[in-house]
Motif scaffolding. Structure first.
Motif, PDB file in Angstrom:
ATOM      1  N   GLN A 216      -4.966   4.200   7.441  1.00  0.00           N
ATOM      2  CA  GLN A 216      -4.337   5.250   6.355  1.00  0.00           C
ATOM      3  C   GLN A 216      -5.750   6.145   5.193  1.00  0.00           C
ATOM      4  O   GLN A 216      -5.246   7.243   5.845  1.00  0.00           O
ATOM      5  CB  GLN A 216      -3.781   4.308   5.089  1.00  0.00           C
ATOM      6  N   ARG A 217      -7.027   5.390   5.626  1.00  0.00           N
ATOM      7  CA  ARG A 217      -7.657   6.534   5.267  1.00  0.00           C
ATOM      8  C   ARG A 217      -8.371   7.436   5.680  1.00  0.00           C
ATOM      9  O   ARG A 217      -8.409   8.864   5.319  1.00  0.00           O
ATOM     10  CB  ARG A 217      -9.342   5.678   4.645  1.00  0.00           C
ATOM     11  N   SER A 218      -7.962   7.570   6.809  1.00  0.00           N
ATOM     12  CA  SER A 218      -8.614   8.320   8.566  1.00  0.00           C
ATOM     13  C   SER A 218      -7.669   8.798   8.376  1.00  0.00           C
ATOM     14  O   SER A 218      -7.364  10.424   8.320  1.00  0.00           O
ATOM     15  CB  SER A 218      -8.856   7.498   9.594  1.00  0.00           C
TER      16      SER A 218
ATOM     17  N   ALA B  15      -5.339   9.814   5.479  1.00  0.00           N
ATOM     18  CA  ALA B  15      -5.663  11.167   4.933  1.00  0.00           C
ATOM     19  C   ALA B  15      -6.878  12.205   5.067  1.00  0.00           C
ATOM     20  O   ALA B  15      -6.593  13.217   4.172  1.00  0.00           O
ATOM     21  CB  ALA B  15      -5.895  10.111   3.236  1.00  0.00           C
ATOM     22  N   ALA B  16      -8.114  11.618   5.255  1.00  0.00           N
ATOM     23  CA  ALA B  16      -8.858  12.385   5.958  1.00  0.00           C
ATOM     24  C   ALA B  16      -8.358  13.061   6.691  1.00  0.00           C
ATOM     25  O   ALA B  16      -8.451  14.819   6.821  1.00  0.00           O
ATOM     26  CB  ALA B  16      -9.935  11.987   6.071  1.00  0.00           C
TER      27      ALA B  16
ATOM     28  N   ASP C 200       1.158  -1.460   0.060  1.00  0.00           N
ATOM     29  CA  ASP C 200       0.037  -0.246  -0.248  1.00  0.00           C
ATOM     30  C   ASP C 200       0.779   1.457   0.138  1.00  0.00           C
ATOM     31  O   ASP C 200       1.486   1.726   1.272  1.00  0.00           O
ATOM     32  CB  ASP C 200      -0.539   0.068   1.711  1.00  0.00           C
TER      33      ASP C 200
ATOM     34  N   ARG D  17     -13.431   0.870  11.468  1.00  0.00           N
ATOM     35  CA  ARG D  17     -14.270   2.403  10.648  1.00  0.00           C
ATOM     36  C   ARG D  17     -15.010   3.109  11.936  1.00  0.00           C
ATOM     37  O   ARG D  17     -15.078   4.421  12.008  1.00  0.00           O
ATOM     38  CB  ARG D  17     -15.192   1.768   9.803  1.00  0.00           C
TER      39      ARG D  17
ATOM     40  N   GLY E 287      -0.291   4.644   0.389  1.00  0.00           N
ATOM     41  CA  GLY E 287      -0.509   4.787   1.446  1.00  0.00           C
ATOM     42  C   GLY E 287       0.248   4.921   3.019  1.00  0.00           C
ATOM     43  O   GLY E 287       0.379   5.607   3.947  1.00  0.00           O
TER      44      GLY E 287
ATOM     45  N   GLN F 193      -4.964  -0.376   6.244  1.00  0.00           N
ATOM     46  CA  GLN F 193      -6.330   0.591   4.733  1.00  0.00           C
ATOM     47  C   GLN F 193      -7.283   1.849   5.838  1.00  0.00           C
ATOM     48  O   GLN F 193      -7.175   3.025   5.258  1.00  0.00           O
ATOM     49  CB  GLN F 193      -6.751   0.011   4.354  1.00  0.00           C
ATOM     50  N   LEU F 194      -8.100   0.846   6.852  1.00  0.00           N
ATOM     51  CA  LEU F 194      -8.804   1.622   7.304  1.00  0.00           C
ATOM     52  C   LEU F 194      -8.191   3.162   8.199  1.00  0.00           C
ATOM     53  O   LEU F 194      -8.371   4.103   8.153  1.00  0.00           O
ATOM     54  CB  LEU F 194      -9.846   1.307   7.623  1.00  0.00           C
TER      55      LEU F 194
ATOM     56  N   ASP G  12     -13.958   6.585  12.539  1.00  0.00           N
ATOM     57  CA  ASP G  12     -14.723   7.996  12.410  1.00  0.00           C
ATOM     58  C   ASP G  12     -14.387   8.643  13.568  1.00  0.00           C
ATOM     59  O   ASP G  12     -14.564   9.890  13.670  1.00  0.00           O
ATOM     60  CB  ASP G  12     -15.555   7.384  11.621  1.00  0.00           C
TER      61      ASP G  12
END
Length: 320
Positions: A300-302, A304-305, A34, A260, A36, A297-298, A264
């Motif tokens: 990493q998405r957090s 990025a946000a 990944d 998540r 990211g 991965q989740l 979140d």
């Protein structure tokens, strides 16, 4: 997102030992696919850092090979120089992840979550308590830098209760300990966290997620309009239905939804998250690694946000 590893320190375990040592290198290899996720070697925690949460006698016993046979049996690992070094690096990885999270929103330790370690002893494959050491060090650094109190939350979703963490912070109202765990699972003598949620054997996705939502709401309500300044999230893979030691029945989809919701909820309240992978003893090692990779991965998405909310370009990783 920065993620720290220490899998190069492999313990010389007896043949047939049930601790899945191989998973750490496999997870690092998977995380490396990944772009990211920025992989970094874990630093070693110093004796002084370890002493923030552990008795000096115990730190010395681990460092110098003075643990008794009974202490080694309770930990579950025979002592060796690599065992002591790996324990230091596991703590160092969570320290580094906590510092990065305070700067960037989210960071991870590819191991860690050693929540059965008490101030004066190890237990259940846990030598030092990485979260306890890192929490106290981050509080000390916040006070030194800005003379401010850093309140910390520990969100422990490993299937086993975080008894060592609960005991270390028993009388510390600056650290809120939350543990969502199997009622009939190890440890069989539980400690009192600030909030314990015990789950029955066979608990599946819907009931688990409902319990998680209630626990998180209780965490936020306890802090009123001043959320904690840092959260340590122990994202154990052992609630999964195929775990050998878990006794719960979460699906892979349920595990991802768990992650998540935690990530979140923290991001929406501006609470940085230092992630530890904690337990996982699946029959299928590859499947377990995929569950933990999905957690990363989740995260990493957090991350990025978080970067977007701070006006940063998440596609540009910082220089090494």
């Amino acid at each position: 997102m920065q993620a720290y590893y220490s899998d190069q320190f492999v313990l010389p375990l007896p043949e047939g030992h049930r601790f899945p040592m191989a998973k750490y290198a496999l997870l690092r290899e998977r995380a490396g696919t990944d772009p990211g996720i920025r992989l970094l070697p874990a630093p070693a925690a110093s004796d002084g850092e370890l002493a923030l949460a552990h008795e000096p006698r115990y730190v010395t016993a681990v460092a110098e090979g003075l643990l008794s046979a009974a202490e080694q049996r309770e930990i579950g690992f025979p002592w060796s120089p690599r065992m002591a070094e790996r324990a230091r690096r596991s703590v160092g990885a969570t320290i580094a992840a906590a510092r990065a999270a305070l700067e960037e929103g989210v960071a991870a330790n590819l191991a860690g979550g050693t929540h059965h370690a008490y101030a004066g002893k190890g237990s259940g494959y846990c030598v030092f308590n990485d979260v306890a050491v890192a929490a106290r060090l981050m509080q000390a650094e916040a006070h030194r830098r800005a003379r401010r109190l850093l309140r910390v939350a520990v969100i422990d979703l490993d299937v086993h209760q975080g008894n060592g963490t609960a005991a270390i912070f028993k009388d510390d109202d600056t650290v809120f300990t939350l543990s969502l765990h199997g009622a009939r699972n190890f440890p069989f003598r539980k400690e009192a966290s600030d909030l314990d949620v015990e789950l029955p054997d066979g608990c599946s996705d819907e009931a688990y997620l409902q319990a998680l939502d209630r626990a998180l709401e209780a965490l936020w309500s306890r802090h009123g309009d001043r959320p904690p300044g840092l959260a340590f999230y122990l994202a154990g893979a052992d609630p999964h239905e195929n775990d050998r030691l878990g006794r719960l029945k979460l699906t892979a989809q349920g595990m991802a939804e768990r992650d998540r919701r935690v990530l979140d909820a923290c991001r929406q309240r501006g609470v940085p998250v230092a992630l530890s992978m904690a337990g996982g003893y699946g029959h299928d090692l590859a499947r377990m690694v995929e569950i933990q990779f999905r957690t990363l991965q989740l995260a990493q998405r957090s991350w990025a946000a978080w970067q977007a909310s701070m006006g940063r370009d998440a596609s540009r990783a910082p220089a090494a």
